[in-house]
Structure formats: C-alpha cells, structure tokens
Design an enzyme around this catalytic site. Sequence first.
Site, PDB file in Angstrom:
ATOM      1  N   ASP A  20      -2.606   1.201   6.805  1.00  0.00           N
ATOM      2  CA  ASP A  20      -1.990   0.936   5.587  1.00  0.00           C
ATOM      3  C   ASP A  20      -1.328  -0.491   5.705  1.00  0.00           C
ATOM      4  OD1 ASP A  20      -1.272   3.918   5.011  1.00  0.00           O
ATOM      5  OD2 ASP A  20      -0.809   3.872   6.980  1.00  0.00           O
ATOM      6  N   ASP A  52       1.041  -1.283  -0.066  1.00  0.00           N
ATOM      7  CA  ASP A  52      -0.040   0.028  -0.040  1.00  0.00           C
ATOM      8  C   ASP A  52       0.970   1.316   0.040  1.00  0.00           C
ATOM      9  OD1 ASP A  52      -2.268   1.135   0.169  1.00  0.00           O
ATOM     10  OD2 ASP A  52      -2.191   1.530   2.276  1.00  0.00           O
ATOM     11  N   GLU A 103      -0.988  -1.452  -4.885  1.00  0.00           N
ATOM     12  CA  GLU A 103      -2.377  -0.457  -5.281  1.00  0.00           C
ATOM     13  C   GLU A 103      -2.043   0.428  -6.314  1.00  0.00           C
ATOM     14  OE1 GLU A 103      -5.217   1.010  -1.952  1.00  0.00           O
ATOM     15  OE2 GLU A 103      -4.002   2.980  -2.684  1.00  0.00           O
TER      16      GLU A 103
END
Length: 193
Positions: A141, A7, A68
């Site tokens: 996160d 992330d 991501e």
Amino acid sequence: MRVLGVDPGLTRCGVGVVEGIAGRPLTMRGVGVVRTPADAELGHRLVAIERGIEQWLDEHRPEVLAVERVFSQHNVRTVMGTAQASAVAMLCASRRGIPVVLHTPSEVKAAVTGSGRADKAQVGAMVTRLLRLDAPPKPADAADALALAICHIWRAPAQNRLQQAVARNRLQQAAPRHAGTPSPAAAQKGRTA
C-alpha cells in the site's frame, strides 16, 4: 511539485510524498501507512484515518493530493471501505484548499511500469528504481501511494495542456455566437436613448 499520494483503505491507507517535476529525477519525502484496527467501529476508523492524513498534510505540505480512483470489485464491502477512506482523504485536502486528483489503478501502473496490467511486485520494483531507494516500500500500500504521486507528477503537464486546449476551444466556439450580440452595457444604453 510536491504530491501526497493516497492508496485508500480502511485497515491500511498507504501514504507517500514525492517531489519533483516531469523529466527530472524525483525525490521521496516520506512514505508510510495509516492503520486502523479491523475490529474497531467504522466511525472510529474513519476518524483515525482523518487524523493520520491530517498529520501527513501538516508535516509535508503537499501542493496536490493524488488518490486512487475507487473501482468496482466483486467484494462490495471492500469497495465501500476503500471509498470511505478515499472520501476522508479528499475531505482533508479540500478543507485546506489543496487540489485533489484521481487516477485509476491502470493509469498508475501504466505510468510507472509501462503496463496497465502490472502486478504489485512490478509496481514496487519500479517505484524503488525511480526513487532510487534501497528496497521496495512495505507494505505494498505504501509503494502504491508513491506510485500515485509519481503518476500525477508525470501526467500533470500533459493534463494541464489538454485542459487549456479544451478551454481555448470552448472560447473560440463561443466567440462567434456572441459576436453579433451587444454587450449588456451597450444594450442598456440603446434602450435609454
């Protein structure tokens, strides 16, 4: 399959390793955050992220890196930092020959919670449940990185079947066009005869 989910972020880059196959219970192999000081120079921050990602790759030896996909936000500065951290992670994996896949936030949320509009708390709760953890990983996160890895493990079989079907379709469409065309060797033989 062992997947390292990332992330991306400049201040906090979530990382999480999940192992398993679709349809079976998954296992978390590690979770954490690569941090950089907000007041450090950009180049130093990117080097710190690179070192952190390299350590995770060395320690966990993932087969795939799931990152991501950066999407447009109102804050251009945030998007730039996210994109830069994402690029560092992709570079580290690609340098080692590890495949990199990108998943949008809504794909990840839908895969893990059933809703592409789920909030961070819902994602954290489902990651906790799916990986049989005692508590949601902190900060968010880290939970998001695990969610990315879970998403990829669950989506990979369907994506592979879709890619194979597209490749077969292209071959089938190309075959009739080339059916009447002689092979290069036959064409050469015909010219020399």
